[in-house]
Design an enzyme around this catalytic site. Structure first.
Site, PDB file in Angstrom:
ATOM      1  N   MET A   6       0.868  -1.196   0.000  1.00 19.69           N
ATOM      2  CA  MET A   6       0.000   0.000   0.000  1.00 19.69           C
ATOM      3  C   MET A   6       0.898   1.236   0.000  1.00 19.69           C
ATOM      4  O   MET A   6       1.797   1.348   0.848  1.00 19.69           O
ATOM      5  CB  MET A   6      -0.878   0.040   1.251  1.00 19.69           C
ATOM      6  CG  MET A   6      -2.008  -0.947   1.264  1.00 19.69           C
ATOM      7  SD  MET A   6      -3.191  -0.545   2.586  1.00 19.69           S
ATOM      8  CE  MET A   6      -2.319  -1.049   4.041  1.00 19.69           C
TER       9      MET A   6
ATOM     10  N   TYR B 179      -1.972  -7.006  -3.322  1.00 21.71           N
ATOM     11  CA  TYR B 179      -1.171  -6.566  -2.186  1.00 21.71           C
ATOM     12  C   TYR B 179      -0.683  -7.812  -1.455  1.00 21.71           C
ATOM     13  O   TYR B 179      -1.203  -8.907  -1.692  1.00 21.71           O
ATOM     14  CB  TYR B 179      -2.009  -5.664  -1.263  1.00 21.71           C
ATOM     15  CG  TYR B 179      -2.463  -4.411  -1.974  1.00 21.71           C
ATOM     16  CD1 TYR B 179      -3.686  -4.385  -2.638  1.00 21.71           C
ATOM     17  CD2 TYR B 179      -1.656  -3.283  -2.028  1.00 21.71           C
ATOM     18  CE1 TYR B 179      -4.096  -3.252  -3.338  1.00 21.71           C
ATOM     19  CE2 TYR B 179      -2.060  -2.148  -2.727  1.00 21.71           C
ATOM     20  CZ  TYR B 179      -3.281  -2.148  -3.378  1.00 21.71           C
ATOM     21  OH  TYR B 179      -3.679  -1.041  -4.071  1.00 21.71           O
TER      22      TYR B 179
ATOM     23  N   CYS C  79      -4.798   3.024  -2.354  1.00 21.16           N
ATOM     24  CA  CYS C  79      -4.541   1.611  -2.028  1.00 21.16           C
ATOM     25  C   CYS C  79      -5.417   1.187  -0.843  1.00 21.16           C
ATOM     26  O   CYS C  79      -5.934   0.070  -0.814  1.00 21.16           O
ATOM     27  CB  CYS C  79      -3.077   1.402  -1.645  1.00 21.16           C
ATOM     28  SG  CYS C  79      -1.947   1.809  -2.965  1.00 21.16           S
TER      29      CYS C  79
ATOM     30  N   CYS D 128     -40.792  17.658 -46.959  1.00 20.50           N
ATOM     31  CA  CYS D 128     -40.099  16.589 -46.232  1.00 20.50           C
ATOM     32  C   CYS D 128     -39.645  16.993 -44.848  1.00 20.50           C
ATOM     33  O   CYS D 128     -39.579  16.194 -43.948  1.00 20.50           O
ATOM     34  CB  CYS D 128     -38.892  16.095 -47.020  1.00 20.50           C
ATOM     35  SG  CYS D 128     -37.400  17.037 -46.743  1.00 20.50           S
ATOM     36  N   CYS D 129     -39.271  18.249 -44.679  1.00 20.40           N
ATOM     37  CA  CYS D 129     -38.582  18.540 -43.419  1.00 20.40           C
ATOM     38  C   CYS D 129     -38.913  19.950 -42.949  1.00 20.40           C
ATOM     39  O   CYS D 129     -39.704  20.643 -43.537  1.00 20.40           O
ATOM     40  CB  CYS D 129     -37.087  18.363 -43.603  1.00 20.40           C
ATOM     41  SG  CYS D 129     -36.496  19.059 -45.144  1.00 20.40           S
TER      42      CYS D 129
ATOM     43  N   CYS E 243      -0.665   4.551  -0.837  1.00 21.24           N
ATOM     44  CA  CYS E 243      -1.457   5.781  -0.905  1.00 21.24           C
ATOM     45  C   CYS E 243      -2.872   5.513  -0.400  1.00 21.24           C
ATOM     46  O   CYS E 243      -3.254   4.353  -0.174  1.00 21.24           O
ATOM     47  CB  CYS E 243      -1.551   6.256  -2.351  1.00 21.24           C
ATOM     48  SG  CYS E 243      -2.311   5.024  -3.396  1.00 21.24           S
TER      49      CYS E 243
END
Ligand SMILES: Cc1cc2nc3c(=O)[nH]c(=O)nc-3n(C[C@H](O)[C@H](O)[C@H](O)COP(=O)(O)OP(=O)(O)OC[C@H]3O[C@@H](n4cnc5c(N)ncnc54)[C@H](O)[C@@H]3O)c2cc1C
Length: 546
Positions: free
Chosen positions: A11, A63, A16, A543-544, A13
């Site tokens: 470990m 670990y 961890c 169409c749109c 930090c």
């Protein structure tokens, strides 16, 4: 439980420590405290579990476990030093992390306290797990209910255990990348345990006293359990436990049809369950305009989800594995039976264990922490952010509040929270997305209101998808013709709503929308068609959106 102290090498930090805690949680260990500086982990195991099981879990997490010794309860570890911080954050969810990052940027010495799993609700038990399973449900549904003739697909029975395993892998990955790993990247401290205030300067975390100049309460919320006779004796599920089921239930009843209930109900329908959604109020999503409720009700009903509205709950019983909900609807008594029962009746703020009176922090009638426009509680040294304030319960709101709180608490800023424009999405199919004022709210706010309501039947994208149940509704100010709100029930509504949010936030008018090209055959074109609908019948267009 038996308590152990174990040497652990490797470990380096706080991240961890978190990896060790997750590995030990996975085998059912409790009261876990890993300390990378001392190279030790302390934890409690069930009486019948050997410490070798814990060593194996730690070794699998890469670990190196060493010697273990049993810890007598009276000898439980007591921290020897008192901390002195600029900013202590209680909680480690979206609000907490954005606040910690901002506070570190402001040069503050920061500690974060977490009693459960780092990352809080969104990544572990909320947004991420629910949305990845929703996607799986969607694919399964399409395989079984293909709307296109001539395309033959089939779906086998869903292997939920496999899906849940895959979901857990995603959650672990995102938790590490977006939360755990950032602790070291930004350089703040994580302390595991439950925090409670001793006074306005000090908290206690499992016997450790920590003091700070400023605090942030970001403790989130948990599923609320309604008062219904017999419920406590029944094996019910919450959103958290439902997402851990290993087998799709044949029948699922959902009590509460807010966004979490509806999303999870539809998810299990799509995985193969017969689903009944129940609620007390007379229409779905009653906080939105009726067109939205109607469209969603129609969509869910067409899909075969049973919807019971206006229910009053008499009692709930369990016979063997079968749960029976006794209700009355329109004067008629009914019994709804199912194999699993989900309670999704809102969320309760996590304030009970904080001993807030000691710090002079006042709560509202639902236990939520009251904050002002600067995210400050009734004690000016203590801030709060996120779900614990019962504001809009979205992770981006929590993160925003957390960031503003840190700037104000330790950055010497005086920034006001601005939650006037908050888009909200329910990830059903079709999705429901909304931003700004509803028609009712706009009228209550004194506007002279005009609205446009466009059925999905008029939206080309919906036509080609062959999914035309849904609606676009825009709300505007009749005088200025500025957009005040937009509400959509459609596929991809959650993506489309961002354009509407920009329009509402920056005061765009109906004309601004009309004169902006919208790409043909996108669902977003519905926004433009709805804007045109204020003044013309869009069914007369070619169409749109022209
Ligand atoms: C099923 C589900 C789906 C969701 N989907 C979405 C979505 O798609 N999009 C979206 O934006 N939002 C979604 N949400 C909402 C979102 O998850 C929350 O709004 C957000 O996570 C709240 O963040 P927070 O930081 O306020 O609290 P949380 O993330 O809940 O964090 C609070 C943390 O505080 C810890 N804590 C509590 N009390 C103490 C104490 N005394 N001491 C130490 N620690 C303590 C808790 O263990 C928890 O880890 C969903 C929620 C759920 C339940």
């Amino acid at each position: 439980m038996k308590k152990y102290r174990l040497d652990v090498q490797g470990m380096t930090c706080a991240g961890c420590e978190e990896h060790i805690a997750i590995a030990l949680e996975g085998i059912g260990a409790k009261e876990i405290q890993a300390d990378f500086r001392k190279g030790k982990a302390v934890f409690a195991l069930p009486e019948d579990m050997k410490v070798e099981t814990a060593k194996k879990a730690i070794a699998e997490a890469k670990y190196q476990p060493g010697e273990a010794e049993e810890v007598q309860t009276s000898e439980a570890p007591r921290p020897d030093e008192e901390g002195e911080y600029d900013y202590i954050i209680i909680g480690s969810g979206g609000a907490a992390f954005s606040s910690a990052i901002e506070a570190v940027k402001q040069g503050a010495k920061v500690a974060m306290i977490e009693r459960g799993t780092v990352g809080g609700t969104c990544v572990n038990i909320g947004c991420v797990p629910s949305k990845t399973l929703l996607r799986a449900g969607e694919i399964n549904h399409l395989a079984r209910n293909n709307p296109f003739i001539g395309l033959h697909t089939s779906a086998d029975e869903v292997d939920l255990a496999q899906l849940v395993k895959q979901k857990e892998e995603l959650v672990t990955d995102l938790r590490n990348k977006k939360y755990v790993d950032l602790i070291d990247d930004y350089g703040f401290e994580l302390i595991k345990g439950e925090a409670r205030f001793i006074d306005e300067y000090t908290i206690e975390v499992d016997g450790l006293k920590l003091s700070a100049k400023r605090f942030l309460i970001a403790t989130g919320a948990a599923p609320a359990v309604p008062v219904i006779s017999g419920l406590e004796e029944v094996d019910y599920l919450t959103s958290t436990t439902l997402l851990e089921l290993k087998k799709v239930p044949k029948r699922l009843t959902v009590i509460g049809s807010g966004y979490i209930g509806v999303e999870l109900g539809q998810l299990f329908h799509r995985l193969g369950s017969e689903v009944t959604l129940m609620q007390r109020s007379s229409r779905l999503f009653k906080e939105y305009d009726p067109e939205i409720s109607e469209a969603l009700t129609k969509a869910l009903t067409e899909q075969g989800i049973r919807l019971v509205t206006g229910a009053s709950y008499e009692r709930i019983e369990q016979e063997g594995e079968v749960k029976k909900v006794y209700i009355e609807v329109d004067g008629q008594k009914r019994i709804i039976e199912s194999d699993q029962l989900l309670i999704a009746a809102g969320r309760t703020p996590n304030t009970e264990s904080l001993n807030l009176q000691a710090a002079g922090v006042k709560t509202g009638s639902l236990g939520e922490i009251r904050i002002d426009d600067y995210a400050k509680t009734t004690n000016e040294r203590i801030y709060a952010a996120g779900d614990v304030t019962l504001g809009p319960q979205f992770v981006y709101v929590a993160a925003y509040q957390g960031r503003v709180a840190a700037g104000n608490a330790v950055g010497g800023q005086n920034e006001k929270l601005d939650l006037a424009i908050v888009p909200g999405v329910t990830f059903t199919a079709p999705a429901v997305a909304t931003v700004g004022l509803t028609e009712i709210q706009a009228k209550e706010n004194g506007y002279d209101v005009i609205t446009s309501v466009l059925s999905l039947e008029a939206v080309p994208r919906a036509q080609v998808n062959r999914e035309t149940t849904g609606v676009f509704k825009l709300v505007a100010d009749a005088k200025t013709r500025q957009l005040l709100g937009g509400h959509i029930v459609a596929e991809n509504a959650g993506d489309v709503i961002y354009a509407v949010a920009l329009a509402v936030k920056f005061g765009l008018t109906i004309e601004n929308l009309n004169e902006t090209l919208a790409p043909y055959l996108t669902m977003a074109e519905g926004v433009k068609l709805a804007a045109l609908t204020f003044d013309k019948d869009v069914s007369q267009l070619s169409c749109c959106a022209g």
